[in-house]
Scaffold this motif. Structure first.
Motif, short mmCIF file in Angstrom:
data_model
loop_
_atom_site.label_atom_id
_atom_site.label_comp_id
_atom_site.label_asym_id
_atom_site.label_seq_id
_atom_site.Cartn_x
_atom_site.Cartn_y
_atom_site.Cartn_z
N ILE A 84 35.87 36.51 10.72
CA ILE A 84 35.58 37.35 12.09
C ILE A 84 34.49 37.15 13.26
N SER A 85 34.54 35.84 13.10
CA SER A 85 33.32 35.67 14.36
C SER A 85 34.78 35.04 15.50
N ILE A 86 35.73 34.11 14.15
CA ILE A 86 36.52 33.30 15.61
C ILE A 86 37.39 33.81 15.73
N TYR A 87 37.42 35.18 14.91
CA TYR A 87 39.18 36.43 15.80
C TYR A 87 38.40 36.38 17.09
N TYR A 88 37.11 37.32 17.12
CA TYR A 88 36.83 37.90 18.03
C TYR A 88 36.38 36.92 19.37
N LEU A 89 35.90 35.38 18.40
CA LEU A 89 35.55 34.41 19.80
C LEU A 89 37.19 34.53 20.67
N MET A 90 38.14 34.63 19.68
CA MET A 90 39.37 34.04 19.99
C MET A 90 39.89 35.05 21.25
N MET A 91 39.43 35.99 21.36
CA MET A 91 39.82 37.03 22.38
C MET A 91 39.10 37.23 23.50
N ILE A 92 37.77 36.27 23.24
CA ILE A 92 36.81 36.36 24.45
C ILE A 92 37.47 34.91 25.40
N PHE A 93 37.79 34.20 24.56
CA PHE A 93 38.13 32.40 25.15
C PHE A 93 39.09 31.97 25.36
N SER A 94 40.19 32.48 25.06
CA SER A 94 41.87 32.19 24.53
C SER A 94 42.24 32.29 25.70
N ASN A 95 41.97 32.48 26.80
CA ASN A 95 42.42 32.63 28.63
C ASN A 95 41.86 31.33 28.61
N VAL A 96 40.39 31.20 28.30
CA VAL A 96 39.81 30.23 29.37
C VAL A 96 40.32 29.02 28.94
N ILE A 97 41.24 27.93 27.43
CA ILE A 97 42.13 27.21 27.13
C ILE A 97 43.25 27.12 27.28
N GLU A 98 44.15 28.41 27.96
CA GLU A 98 45.15 29.12 27.90
C GLU A 98 46.05 28.13 29.02
N ASN A 99 47.32 27.19 28.41
CA ASN A 99 48.01 25.99 28.64
C ASN A 99 47.08 24.73 28.69
N THR A 100 46.67 25.13 28.36
CA THR A 100 45.93 23.16 28.66
C THR A 100 46.14 22.20 27.11
N TYR A 101 45.79 21.37 27.73
CA TYR A 101 45.92 20.30 26.56
C TYR A 101 45.52 21.09 25.07
N LEU A 102 44.14 21.22 25.52
CA LEU A 102 44.11 21.99 23.88
C LEU A 102 44.69 23.02 23.07
N ASP A 103 45.28 23.95 23.43
CA ASP A 103 46.12 24.53 23.81
C ASP A 103 46.71 24.60 23.16
N LYS A 104 47.99 23.51 23.76
CA LYS A 104 49.31 22.60 23.18
C LYS A 104 48.83 22.37 21.69
N SER A 105 47.97 21.08 22.25
CA SER A 105 47.27 20.88 21.19
C SER A 105 47.49 21.90 19.60
N LEU A 106 46.44 22.66 19.76
CA LEU A 106 46.42 23.55 18.43
C LEU A 106 47.43 24.01 17.83
N VAL A 107 47.79 24.63 19.04
CA VAL A 107 49.18 26.30 18.24
C VAL A 107 50.61 24.91 18.42
N GLY A 108 50.65 23.46 18.65
CA GLY A 108 51.67 22.93 18.27
C GLY A 108 50.96 22.48 16.05
N ILE A 109 50.04 22.17 16.20
CA ILE A 109 49.35 22.12 15.05
C ILE A 109 49.97 23.08 13.78
N GLY A 110 49.15 24.56 14.89
CA GLY A 110 49.27 25.68 13.89
C GLY A 110 50.41 25.96 13.39
N GLY A 111 51.59 25.56 14.32
CA GLY A 111 53.19 25.99 13.74
C GLY A 111 52.57 25.00 13.04
N ILE A 112 52.58 23.76 12.33
CA ILE A 112 52.95 22.67 11.35
C ILE A 112 51.81 23.14 10.54
#
Length: 304
Positions: free
Chosen positions: A231-259
């Motif tokens: 639950i904490s991670i779920y709401y954490l993403m709502m708050i900070f997803s815009n902060v890391i959006e389109n960053t290397y960290l964002d793209k890396s985690l999205v890529g790993i999440g996809g596989i």
């Protein structure tokens, strides 16, 4: 504030990284100063389960129970898992007697329990949500029936492990997915903080009760801690997803999440060969091999 599709991929990426890091320290880095890290692996398992429950409900809302719903779940989840396990029996674990316990349990490497249990959950979800009753009754039935079935199976197989029972996060994922509406930043922040505090408090309770031999309380404390962490991670993403959006960290985690699922079903096979290596090589190889495995399954049209 809302939880986006991009957020789901990021969270899956975080979950699978927690899982593979914990497995490294649990099975390989036994004498390392950071060996205690493996104890936190259940957070990754709970988070992965939470996102599975969240995703299956979102899919149900968007598409309903489309034709061959269960068949496609078997095709996209269970069949790739079976293929990998059979190949591993022949190639990876070739010095051992051929093992078929992966069909219903943890398999040769003792970590593949998630797949049979998620398939059980899919069947139960299809049965419960196919009933013509109100959503509160469906949620209550899902919680009660899933608890009874999983606890019965744990008793029959003589398993006593929060690594199995953390699948309570599956049901919580469904409930959160169903009940969540667009929230204000203030409410989201409060929910996140409550989740963090609850996770820490119940983790501490789990440690204390484990040391004193109160194993039943310990198990439930860890389960609740895992759900609170989700639950904490779920709401954490709502708050900070815009902060890391389109960053290397964002793209890396999205890529790993996809596989992430393919990382899960292959990483322990990679680990089998890397006892003298290091965690960085293990992570890179696990992610690379999972990417290639998914590509192969896509070419063979076993998955989308």
């Amino acid at each position: 504030m809302n939880f986006t599709k991009n957020d789901t991929s990021i969270v899956k990426g975080i979950a699978i990284l927690i899982v593979i890091v914990s497995h490294w320290y649990r099975y390989i880095a036994i004498d390392a100063p950071l060996h205690f890290i493996y104890h936190f692996g259940f957070y990754g398992a709970a988070l992965f389960s939470f996102m599975s429950g969240y995703g299956v409900y979102k899919s149900y809302v968007n598409r309903g129970f489309y034709k061959n719903w269960i068949v496609k779940k078997i095709r996209y989840v269970y069949i790739p898992y079976m293929i990998i396990c059979i190949i591993a029996n022949v190639v990876v674990y070739k010095y051992y007697k051929f093992d078929i316990s992966f069909l219903w349990g943890a398999g040769k490497d003792f970590t593949m329990w998630y797949v049979p249990w998620i398939m059980l959950f899919y069947v139960l979800f299809r049965l419960v949500y196919g009933l013509n009753i109100n959503k509160n009754a469906k949620n209550l039935m899902l919680v009660i029936v899933y608890f009874i079935i999983t606890q019965s199976l744990i008793s029959l197989t003589n398993i006593s492990s929060v690594w199995y029972t953390c699948n309570g996060a599956l049901v919580m994922g469904v409930i959160i997915s169903e009940c969540t509406t667009i929230m204000t930043k203030r409410k989201t922040l409060i929910s996140m903080l409550l989740g963090i505090v609850s996770s820490i408090l119940f983790a501490y309770l789990g440690i204390v009760t484990d040391n004193k031999g109160y194993y039943y309380i310990h198990d439930w404390a860890v389960i609740v801690s895992g759900i609170a962490f989700c639950i904490s991670i779920y709401y954490l993403m709502m708050i900070f997803s815009n902060v890391i959006e389109n960053t290397y960290l964002d793209k890396s985690l999205v890529g790993i999440g996809g596989i992430s699922y393919y990382v899960y079903i292959t990483h322990m096979k990679v680990l089998y060969f890397l006892s003298e290596s290091n965690i960085i090589i293990f992570m890179i190889l696990s992610i690379s091999i999972a990417f290639l495995v998914k590509k192969c399954f896509t070419v063979l049209k076993l998955v989308k």
